[in-house]
Design a protein around this motif. Structure first.
Motif, PDB file in Angstrom:
ATOM      1  N   GLY A  41      -7.142  31.428  22.750  1.00 27.82           N
ATOM      2  CA  GLY A  41      -7.001  31.692  21.317  1.00 27.82           C
ATOM      3  C   GLY A  41      -6.100  30.733  20.580  1.00 27.82           C
ATOM      4  N   THR A  42      -5.847  29.570  21.147  1.00 24.94           N
ATOM      5  CA  THR A  42      -5.011  28.580  20.457  1.00 24.94           C
ATOM      6  C   THR A  42      -5.787  27.976  19.271  1.00 24.94           C
ATOM      7  N   GLU A  43      -5.059  27.230  18.445  1.00 29.08           N
ATOM      8  CA  GLU A  43      -5.729  26.538  17.330  1.00 29.08           C
ATOM      9  C   GLU A  43      -6.787  25.593  17.884  1.00 29.08           C
ATOM     10  N   LEU A  44      -6.420  24.896  18.953  1.00 31.68           N
ATOM     11  CA  LEU A  44      -7.371  23.982  19.577  1.00 31.68           C
ATOM     12  C   LEU A  44      -8.583  24.758  20.098  1.00 31.68           C
ATOM     13  N   GLY A  45      -8.311  25.930  20.691  1.00 34.53           N
ATOM     14  CA  GLY A  45      -9.391  26.772  21.204  1.00 34.53           C
ATOM     15  C   GLY A  45     -10.351  27.186  20.108  1.00 34.53           C
ATOM     16  N   LYS A  46      -9.811  27.466  18.945  1.00 29.43           N
ATOM     17  CA  LYS A  46     -10.686  27.862  17.823  1.00 29.43           C
ATOM     18  C   LYS A  46     -11.582  26.704  17.404  1.00 29.43           C
ATOM     19  N   GLU A  47     -11.018  25.516  17.406  1.00 27.14           N
ATOM     20  CA  GLU A  47     -11.809  24.341  17.046  1.00 27.14           C
ATOM     21  C   GLU A  47     -12.910  24.110  18.096  1.00 27.14           C
ATOM     22  N   ILE A  48     -12.517  24.224  19.361  1.00 26.71           N
ATOM     23  CA  ILE A  48     -13.484  24.039  20.453  1.00 26.71           C
ATOM     24  C   ILE A  48     -14.609  25.052  20.340  1.00 26.71           C
ATOM     25  N   ASP A  49     -14.247  26.287  20.040  1.00 25.95           N
ATOM     26  CA  ASP A  49     -15.231  27.372  19.957  1.00 25.95           C
ATOM     27  C   ASP A  49     -16.336  27.041  18.951  1.00 25.95           C
ATOM     28  N   GLY A  50     -15.954  26.407  17.858  1.00 32.39           N
ATOM     29  CA  GLY A  50     -16.938  26.051  16.841  1.00 32.39           C
ATOM     30  C   GLY A  50     -18.036  25.159  17.407  1.00 32.39           C
ATOM     31  N   TYR A  51     -17.644  24.156  18.179  1.00 29.34           N
ATOM     32  CA  TYR A  51     -18.639  23.235  18.768  1.00 29.34           C
ATOM     33  C   TYR A  51     -19.459  23.940  19.844  1.00 29.34           C
ATOM     34  N   MET A  52     -18.764  24.643  20.726  1.00 25.90           N
ATOM     35  CA  MET A  52     -19.461  25.245  21.868  1.00 25.90           C
ATOM     36  C   MET A  52     -20.455  26.307  21.425  1.00 25.90           C
ATOM     37  N   SER A  53     -20.076  27.082  20.439  1.00 28.15           N
ATOM     38  CA  SER A  53     -20.980  28.172  20.043  1.00 28.15           C
ATOM     39  C   SER A  53     -22.208  27.638  19.310  1.00 28.15           C
ATOM     40  N   ARG A  54     -22.176  26.377  18.887  1.00 30.71           N
ATOM     41  CA  ARG A  54     -23.379  25.757  18.304  1.00 30.71           C
ATOM     42  C   ARG A  54     -24.155  24.948  19.334  1.00 30.71           C
ATOM     43  N   GLY A  55     -23.631  24.876  20.544  1.00 25.96           N
ATOM     44  CA  GLY A  55     -24.301  24.097  21.595  1.00 25.96           C
ATOM     45  C   GLY A  55     -24.065  22.610  21.439  1.00 25.96           C
ATOM     46  N   GLU A  56     -23.042  22.264  20.667  1.00 29.25           N
ATOM     47  CA  GLU A  56     -22.757  20.846  20.438  1.00 29.25           C
ATOM     48  C   GLU A  56     -21.642  20.359  21.353  1.00 29.25           C
ATOM     49  N   MET A  57     -21.540  19.041  21.456  1.00 27.40           N
ATOM     50  CA  MET A  57     -20.480  18.456  22.262  1.00 27.40           C
ATOM     51  C   MET A  57     -19.131  18.672  21.592  1.00 27.40           C
ATOM     52  N   VAL A  58     -18.140  18.938  22.405  1.00 34.64           N
ATOM     53  CA  VAL A  58     -16.764  18.996  21.935  1.00 34.64           C
ATOM     54  C   VAL A  58     -16.283  17.542  21.823  1.00 34.64           C
ATOM     55  N   PRO A  59     -15.456  17.216  20.816  1.00 37.49           N
ATOM     56  CA  PRO A  59     -15.033  15.818  20.662  1.00 37.49           C
ATOM     57  C   PRO A  59     -14.404  15.239  21.941  1.00 37.49           C
ATOM     58  N   ASP A  60     -14.698  13.970  22.176  1.00 35.57           N
ATOM     59  CA  ASP A  60     -14.275  13.299  23.412  1.00 35.57           C
ATOM     60  C   ASP A  60     -12.777  13.423  23.685  1.00 35.57           C
ATOM     61  N   GLU A  61     -11.976  13.247  22.633  1.00 41.34           N
ATOM     62  CA  GLU A  61     -10.521  13.256  22.841  1.00 41.34           C
ATOM     63  C   GLU A  61     -10.055  14.597  23.384  1.00 41.34           C
ATOM     64  N   ILE A  62     -10.653  15.653  22.867  1.00 40.27           N
ATOM     65  CA  ILE A  62     -10.249  16.994  23.313  1.00 40.27           C
ATOM     66  C   ILE A  62     -10.627  17.179  24.786  1.00 40.27           C
ATOM     67  N   VAL A  63     -11.868  16.820  25.112  1.00 37.13           N
ATOM     68  CA  VAL A  63     -12.339  17.003  26.491  1.00 37.13           C
ATOM     69  C   VAL A  63     -11.479  16.176  27.451  1.00 37.13           C
ATOM     70  N   ALA A  64     -11.231  14.929  27.082  1.00 38.70           N
ATOM     71  CA  ALA A  64     -10.471  14.040  27.970  1.00 38.70           C
ATOM     72  C   ALA A  64      -9.046  14.555  28.166  1.00 38.70           C
ATOM     73  N   THR A  65      -8.457  15.063  27.109  1.00 37.58           N
ATOM     74  CA  THR A  65      -7.079  15.557  27.219  1.00 37.58           C
ATOM     75  C   THR A  65      -7.010  16.774  28.138  1.00 37.58           C
ATOM     76  N   VAL A  66      -7.937  17.703  27.941  1.00 35.58           N
ATOM     77  CA  VAL A  66      -7.967  18.916  28.767  1.00 35.58           C
ATOM     78  C   VAL A  66      -8.204  18.538  30.236  1.00 35.58           C
ATOM     79  N   LEU A  67      -9.112  17.604  30.463  1.00 35.58           N
ATOM     80  CA  LEU A  67      -9.447  17.204  31.837  1.00 35.58           C
ATOM     81  C   LEU A  67      -8.287  16.463  32.495  1.00 35.58           C
ATOM     82  N   LYS A  68      -7.673  15.544  31.755  1.00 34.84           N
ATOM     83  CA  LYS A  68      -6.558  14.785  32.340  1.00 34.84           C
ATOM     84  C   LYS A  68      -5.441  15.729  32.768  1.00 34.84           C
TER      85      LYS A  68
END
Ligand code: AMP
Length: 250
Positions: free
Chosen positions: A113-140
């Motif tokens: 439920g973080t601010e970042l989580g809310k932003e991510i939710d918007g992309y995921m619930s539309r079936g779209e890619m989450v922005p690269d920077e977010i994915v890379a940061t979470v993965l790193k």
């Protein structure tokens, strides 16, 4: 036989699956959500990396995992519903290494439920890619954890050609890749049956389309590099598991 002995780097995996007792793989979840601020080191230009990576692959004979104390690193690819996560978890559990899925890491962020989580939710619930920077940061952040030192099964990254330079930077030796192929109708059937939040009919169509447009070129690129093995995933979970095992062991 799925693959020729000469062209397939996955074949260089040691025959260890049955030698090691199954154990519980460490969880794929990050210990907590990443902070809301995203900081990424500048990646080299896509073209520069794109050109140099195959040479690096050739020099190392493709990415090899698990031999003589080397970490076992395997990338699972495939369309949504292909079973790549199910199969990746099996491989990880059998080797006692974590299964690291960007989709799961992102969902954990949404659930936190973080601010970042809310932003991510918007992309995921539309079936779209989450922005690269977010994915890379979470993965790193996830890869920095101690349990990754003996290797891992990576699932969900890279997913687009623009993510390839970051992948090449994060994994300079590369890794072997298994791509699970499944027919579109079978994908639809499985995802509707699964009923995850992003498994509604419209979102499923969008994700299939996004896979073809954005991820399939990456599969072709790994094939071109000679590090990818295709596995038929249209059958049962057990059948696919056997094919994945063959691809790793042979
Ligand atoms: P998955 O669990 O692999 O089906 O991923 C679920 C969703 O997470 C995808 O539909 C994307 O919205 C997002 N996602 C996962 N991995 C990535 C990635 N590498 N780049 C962008 N979005 C991603």
């Amino acid at each position: 036989m799925l693959i020729s002995a000469h062209s397939n780097p996955v074949r260089s995996f040691p025959r260890q699956l049955s030698a090691k007792p199954p154990q519980q793989a460490p969880t794929e979840q990050a210990p907590g959500p990443v902070s809301d601020s995203i900081e990424l080191s500048a990646a080299p230009s896509p073209q520069a990396k794109h050109d140099s990576a195959p040479a690096a692959m050739a020099a190392t004979g493709g990415a090899i995992g698990g031999a003589m104390g080397q970490a076992f690193k395997l990338l699972m690819m495939g369309p949504p519903g292909s079973g790549k996560s199910t199969q990746g978890k099996v491989v990880a559990a059998e080797r006692g290494i974590p299964h690291i899925s960007t989709g799961s890491l992102l969902r954990a962020e949404v659930e936190a439920g973080t601010e970042l989580g809310k932003e991510i939710d918007g992309y995921m619930s539309r079936g779209e890619m989450v922005p690269d920077e977010i994915v890379a940061t979470v993965l790193k952040k996830r890869l920095e954890q101690d349990d990754t030192k003996d290797g891992y099964v990576l699932d969900g990254f890279p997913r687009t050609m623009p993510q390839l330079p970051t992948y090449d930077e994060m994994f300079p030796e590369g890794m072997s890749v298994i791509a699970i192929d499944v027919a579109d109708d079978e994908i639809r059937r499985r995802l509707l049956a699964r009923g995850r939040k992003d498994d509604t009919p419209e979102v499923i169509e969008r994700r299939i389309q996004v896979y073809k447009e954005e991820t399939a070129p990456l599969v072709a690129e790994f094939e071109r590099r000679g590090v990818l093995t295709r596995v038929d995933g249209n059958g049962s979970v057990d059948e696919t598991r056997e094919r994945v095992r063959e691809a790793i062991q042979d």
